[in-house]
Motif scaffolding. Structure first.
Motif, short mmCIF file in Angstrom:
data_model
loop_
_atom_site.label_atom_id
_atom_site.label_comp_id
_atom_site.label_asym_id
_atom_site.label_seq_id
_atom_site.Cartn_x
_atom_site.Cartn_y
_atom_site.Cartn_z
N HIS A 454 -19.11 26.38 -94.56
CA HIS A 454 -18.46 25.96 -95.80
C HIS A 454 -19.47 25.92 -96.94
CE1 HIS A 454 -15.81 23.80 -98.52
NE2 HIS A 454 -16.78 22.91 -98.70
N TYR A 455 -20.66 25.40 -96.68
CA TYR A 455 -21.68 25.35 -97.73
C TYR A 455 -22.14 26.75 -98.14
CZ TYR A 455 -22.21 20.32 -96.76
OH TYR A 455 -21.99 18.97 -96.61
N ARG A 456 -22.17 27.67 -97.20
CA ARG A 456 -22.54 29.04 -97.56
C ARG A 456 -21.55 29.63 -98.55
NH1 ARG A 456 -23.08 29.71 -91.85
NH2 ARG A 456 -25.24 29.46 -91.17
N ARG A 457 -20.27 29.35 -98.34
CA ARG A 457 -19.24 29.91 -99.22
C ARG A 457 -19.12 29.12 -100.53
NH1 ARG A 457 -16.64 30.59 -94.11
NH2 ARG A 457 -15.69 28.53 -94.28
N HIS A 458 -19.39 27.83 -100.47
CA HIS A 458 -19.19 26.98 -101.65
C HIS A 458 -20.42 26.09 -101.86
CE1 HIS A 458 -14.97 28.19 -101.38
NE2 HIS A 458 -15.01 27.84 -100.10
N PRO A 459 -21.57 26.68 -102.14
CA PRO A 459 -22.81 25.88 -102.18
C PRO A 459 -22.87 24.88 -103.32
CG PRO A 459 -23.21 28.11 -102.97
CD PRO A 459 -21.82 28.11 -102.40
N ASP A 460 -22.12 25.11 -104.38
CA ASP A 460 -22.22 24.25 -105.56
C ASP A 460 -21.01 23.34 -105.75
OD1 ASP A 460 -24.68 25.54 -106.29
OD2 ASP A 460 -23.48 27.23 -107.02
N GLU A 461 -20.14 23.30 -104.76
CA GLU A 461 -18.93 22.49 -104.88
C GLU A 461 -19.27 21.01 -104.70
OE1 GLU A 461 -14.97 21.89 -105.66
OE2 GLU A 461 -16.03 23.82 -105.66
N PRO A 462 -18.85 20.14 -105.64
CA PRO A 462 -19.11 18.70 -105.47
C PRO A 462 -18.41 18.18 -104.22
CG PRO A 462 -18.45 19.19 -107.74
CD PRO A 462 -18.20 20.43 -106.93
N ASP A 463 -19.10 17.37 -103.47
CA ASP A 463 -18.55 16.83 -102.24
C ASP A 463 -19.49 15.74 -101.75
OD1 ASP A 463 -16.95 16.55 -99.91
OD2 ASP A 463 -16.61 18.71 -99.80
N TYR A 464 -19.06 15.00 -100.74
CA TYR A 464 -19.97 14.07 -100.07
C TYR A 464 -19.75 14.17 -98.56
CZ TYR A 464 -22.59 10.20 -98.34
OH TYR A 464 -23.49 9.46 -97.63
N PRO A 465 -20.75 14.63 -97.82
CA PRO A 465 -22.05 15.09 -98.31
C PRO A 465 -21.94 16.46 -98.96
CG PRO A 465 -21.88 15.42 -95.95
CD PRO A 465 -20.63 14.68 -96.35
N ASN A 466 -22.75 16.66 -100.01
CA ASN A 466 -22.83 17.98 -100.60
C ASN A 466 -23.78 18.85 -99.79
OD1 ASN A 466 -25.36 17.04 -101.26
ND2 ASN A 466 -25.02 16.97 -103.46
N GLY A 467 -24.01 20.08 -100.25
CA GLY A 467 -24.83 20.99 -99.48
C GLY A 467 -26.24 20.49 -99.27
N GLU A 468 -26.83 19.87 -100.28
CA GLU A 468 -28.22 19.42 -100.16
C GLU A 468 -28.35 18.31 -99.12
OE1 GLU A 468 -32.02 18.16 -102.96
OE2 GLU A 468 -30.05 18.46 -103.87
N LEU A 469 -27.40 17.41 -99.10
CA LEU A 469 -27.45 16.28 -98.17
C LEU A 469 -26.98 16.68 -96.77
CD1 LEU A 469 -28.14 13.23 -98.24
CD2 LEU A 469 -25.71 12.80 -98.66
N GLY A 470 -26.06 17.64 -96.69
CA GLY A 470 -25.38 17.91 -95.42
C GLY A 470 -25.78 19.17 -94.68
N TRP A 471 -26.63 20.02 -95.29
CA TRP A 471 -26.94 21.29 -94.64
C TRP A 471 -27.52 21.09 -93.23
CZ3 TRP A 471 -25.80 26.24 -95.27
CH2 TRP A 471 -26.54 27.19 -94.58
N HIS A 472 -28.42 20.12 -93.09
CA HIS A 472 -29.09 19.93 -91.80
C HIS A 472 -28.38 18.91 -90.91
CE1 HIS A 472 -32.21 22.80 -92.01
NE2 HIS A 472 -32.90 22.22 -92.97
N ILE A 473 -27.13 18.58 -91.22
CA ILE A 473 -26.33 17.86 -90.22
C ILE A 473 -26.29 18.67 -88.93
CG2 ILE A 473 -23.95 17.19 -89.65
CD1 ILE A 473 -23.67 16.11 -92.48
N TRP A 474 -26.37 19.98 -89.07
CA TRP A 474 -26.44 20.86 -87.90
C TRP A 474 -27.60 20.42 -86.99
CZ3 TRP A 474 -29.45 24.09 -85.08
CH2 TRP A 474 -28.84 25.10 -84.34
N ARG A 475 -28.73 20.08 -87.60
CA ARG A 475 -29.91 19.70 -86.81
C ARG A 475 -29.87 18.22 -86.38
NH1 ARG A 475 -35.46 22.35 -89.19
NH2 ARG A 475 -34.75 24.52 -89.42
#
Length: 682
Positions: A454-475
């Motif tokens: 989702h972040y790859r397709r919509h990297p700048d979409e406001p959200d919580y967590p947004n891409g910066e905060l949530g990208w490494h939820i994977w890890r």
């Protein structure tokens, strides 16, 4: 749509050509050596030219037709089912003859848009409200530009009220931009103007310049009218936006609250009544918005977790309990009973107003159960998600997983139709976090993978967590399950590179890699390099919004490095600092950090032979994150290590942990053992 139309026109042209080709008569058989094509009827070429012209004309007409359609025409193919629990707020709509309309589709559109507001899907609500206005103004031809404009139409004052509502603040975004404020002001002014013109039969007209809640009586004649409730709601909305600016909008919100309060009390002339669920919901919402801000979030309690609600918030809670007929004396955090479906906005707000408090969150279980049951068969994605806020707080993690699975399915329907739902990243992050606490490894991994996509397709979409905060939820999800090799492999995978150079994402990347290196290679030097890279990123790039959580990452990895070196006192001091930092954060779900630092400090205390102190911290963690399998396991082992508990107590703790692990992927006891704190991997 142009492509489809063009294909249709081209195919039509080809069919015409084939028909004319096949129906053109041939001349008598040609003589030897003569070209067959030349023997066809000489009119054939003219027929082909004519067919070409017909096809070209058809193509032109189709394109012109589509060019005249409104920009939202393609989206009409898909219309999300948003109505929850058959909710309806009946409104007055006048037909072309000036009589009350019986058109049910228009009422349905109104209710749909309002329900989308209840679920904070304001972009979708605006789209639905505009579709409603077009139908009311242009019932026979919604695209007819020669008809009166929407703003000139008084056939439906509440339709204009609805437009204002779709541009209004809400508890997650309590202050409007200048653009939204202007839109709400225009719509509320139109609604109020139209409402006053239709109030004749009620013998009541307001002073348009009066911003108090009083009204004056006048003598009038018979004419079509709207209800007092409609007029009262419209007047309250007008007061909300009348003569306010972006800097003074709070003054209007206070007037709006006061007007709704007056409606609720004004039973003498039937303006409203104290059991009207809509008024109860709208007034509670107005009060809650005044206790929120964009920087600090919800300001409902004087001290989160253990505090008491502020007086006006206590009143809002009472309004919502009246709306939902909640019996707070008998409410149980584990209750599975469902009451008859009630007001979806009251259910939504009651979940939010209780969730920050350990003392009050259990009161919302019935509301959460009812909303979950009612929203299940809809596509009201945020309302489907909302019960998980309560479920997460009372330890029903698998139920939180189920709620977010349903919400994500609805999110996916929106995205597949080029619509952006409200908070799709929030639903996925919540889904993964709940699955971690439930022990559902595969579910947590899948949700984290989908979140990255989702972040790859919509990297700048406001959200919580947004891409910066949530990208490494994977890890961080894999940290909780001890899959350290996957984290190290991810660092070498080109797919793991985020679509933006997010500074905090870099911090979390160094943190997760450092922990994974300590766990797999025991190489303190390599982990130290990651720690230094983390600190360098913190010192130059990290936005103020993420400095607190970055500080926890720094202290946590520092503690892990010191522990691996045998510097146990330093490790304990650092993890205590991290816990102190986390304990000061405002409440939010899902948490900004992937685990409670209290569980890590308790783990380290246990490793250092301080079992009794460890027990106290694990118990404290379970008060805030009830029935979480990590701290239950830690408490069991700390109690066992302390040597002060009898076998019955230990068996009870073990069974409690096993019960909390019932949804774990592997049911063998050894496989279910959680990594209570991955910092001190052993």
């Amino acid at each position: 749509k142009y492509f489809v139309s063009s294909q249709f026109a081209i195919r039509f042209f080809i069919i015409i050509s084939i028909i004319m080709e096949e129906t053109t008569p041939l001349n008598p058989p040609a003589s030897h050596g003569r070209n067959v094509e030349s023997s066809r009827n000489p009119n054939h070429a003219r027929r082909i030219v004519g067919a070409s012209l017909v096809g070209a004309l058809l193509l032109l007409l189709v394109l012109l037709f589509h060019g005249s359609m409104d920009h939202d025409a393609v989206s009409k193919v898909w219309f999300p089912q948003a109505i929850v629990a058959n909710y309806s707020l009946p409104i007055t709509i006048l037909d072309a003859s000036g009589q009350t309309s019986t058109e049910t589709q228009q009422q349905h559109l109104f209710d749909t848009s309002l329900m989308e507001c209840f679920g904070f899907a304001f972009d979708e609500a605006q789209r639905t409200a505009q579709r409603l206005l077009q139908q009311v103004v242009h019932p026979d031809n919604p695209g007819d530009e020669d008809d009166p404009k929407e703003e000139d139409c008084c056939a439906c004052p509440m339709c204009h009220w609805l437009v204002a509502a779709t541009h209004s603040p809400y508890i997650n975004h309590p202050r409007l931009s200048t653009v939204s404020l202007e839109q709400a002001q225009r719509a509320s002014q139109r609604a109020y103007k139209c409402s006053r013109s239709l109030m004749a039969n009620l013998d009541e007209v307001d002073d348009e310049d009066d911003t108090t809640t009083t009204t004056t009586t006048t003598t009038t004649t018979d004419s079509p009218t709207i209800s007092r409730k409609e007029h009262g709601l419209i007047r309250a909305m007008w007061l909300r936006y009348h003569n306010v600016t972006a800097a003074t909008q709070t003054v209007g919100y206070q007037r709006y609250r006061d007007a709704l309060q007056e409606m609720l009390r004004d039973d003498s002339n039937h303006m409203g009544d104290d059991d009207d669920k809509d008024l109860l919901a709208f007034l509670a919402d107005a009060i809650m918005i005044l206790h929120c801000d964009d920087e600090h979030g919800y300001q409902f309690y004087d001290n989160e977790n253990d505090g008491e609600p502020f007086p006006e918030i206590q009143y809002a809670m009472q309004l919502l309990e009246q709306c939902l007929e909640v019996d707070t004396e008998n409410e149980s955090a584990t209750s599975q009973s469902l009451q008859p479906q009630q007001h979806p906005l009251c259910q939504h707000l009651y979940i939010h107003i209780t969730e920050p408090s350990n003392a009050h969150v259990g009161q919302a279980v019935t509301a959460a159960n009812g909303l979950a049951a009612a929203a299940r068969t809809t596509q009201a994605q945020h309302l489907q998600h909302m019960p998980s806020h309560t479920y997460l707080r009372v330890g029903r993690y698998h139920d939180a997983v189920a709620a977010n699975r349903e919400a994500h399915a609805s999110d996916r329907a929106f995205l597949d139709h080029d619509r952006m739902p409200y908070g799709p990243g929030h639903d996925l992050g919540f889904w993964s976090h709940a699955a971690v606490l439930s022990g559902e490894r595969r579910v947590a991994y899948d949700a984290a993978e989908t979140l990255r996509a989702h972040y790859r397709r919509h990297p700048d979409e406001p959200d919580y967590p947004n891409g910066e905060l949530g990208w490494h939820i994977w890890r961080t999800t894999r940290l909780r399950f001890g899959d350290m090799e996957e984290i190290l492999q991810d660092d070498e995978n080109v797919e793991s590179i985020p679509p933006r150079l997010w500074p905090y994402t870099q911090v979390l990347g160094h943190y997760t890699k450092g922990i994974a290196l300590l766990a797999t290679t025991k190489e303190t030097a390599a982990a130290q390099e990651e720690l230094e890279a983390l600190q360098q990123a913190m010192s130059t790039n990290v936005d103020d919004r993420y400095r607190a959580v970055a500080a926890v990452a720094n202290a946590s990895l520092s503690s892990a490095v010191e522990y691996s070196r045998g510097n146990h006192d330093a490790a304990l001091k650092l993890i205590h600092m991290a816990r102190w930092e986390q304990d000061g954060w405002a409440y939010t779900e899902p948490p900004a950090w992937h685990m409670t630092v209290a569980g890590c400090e308790a783990t380290l205390l246990l490793l250092l032979g301080r079992a009794k102190e460890s027990i106290e911290l694990f118990q404290q963690d379970l008060e805030n994150i009830p029935e979480n399998r990590f701290s239950l396991y830690g408490l069991w082992k700390a109690t066992e290590e302390s040597g002060v508990a009898d076998l019955a107590t230990l068996e009870k703790l073990r069974n409690q942990w096993m019960e909390a692990s019932q949804w774990a992927d592997d049911k063998s006891e050894l496989s279910m053992v959680p990594h209570v704190c991955p910092l001190y991997y052993n």
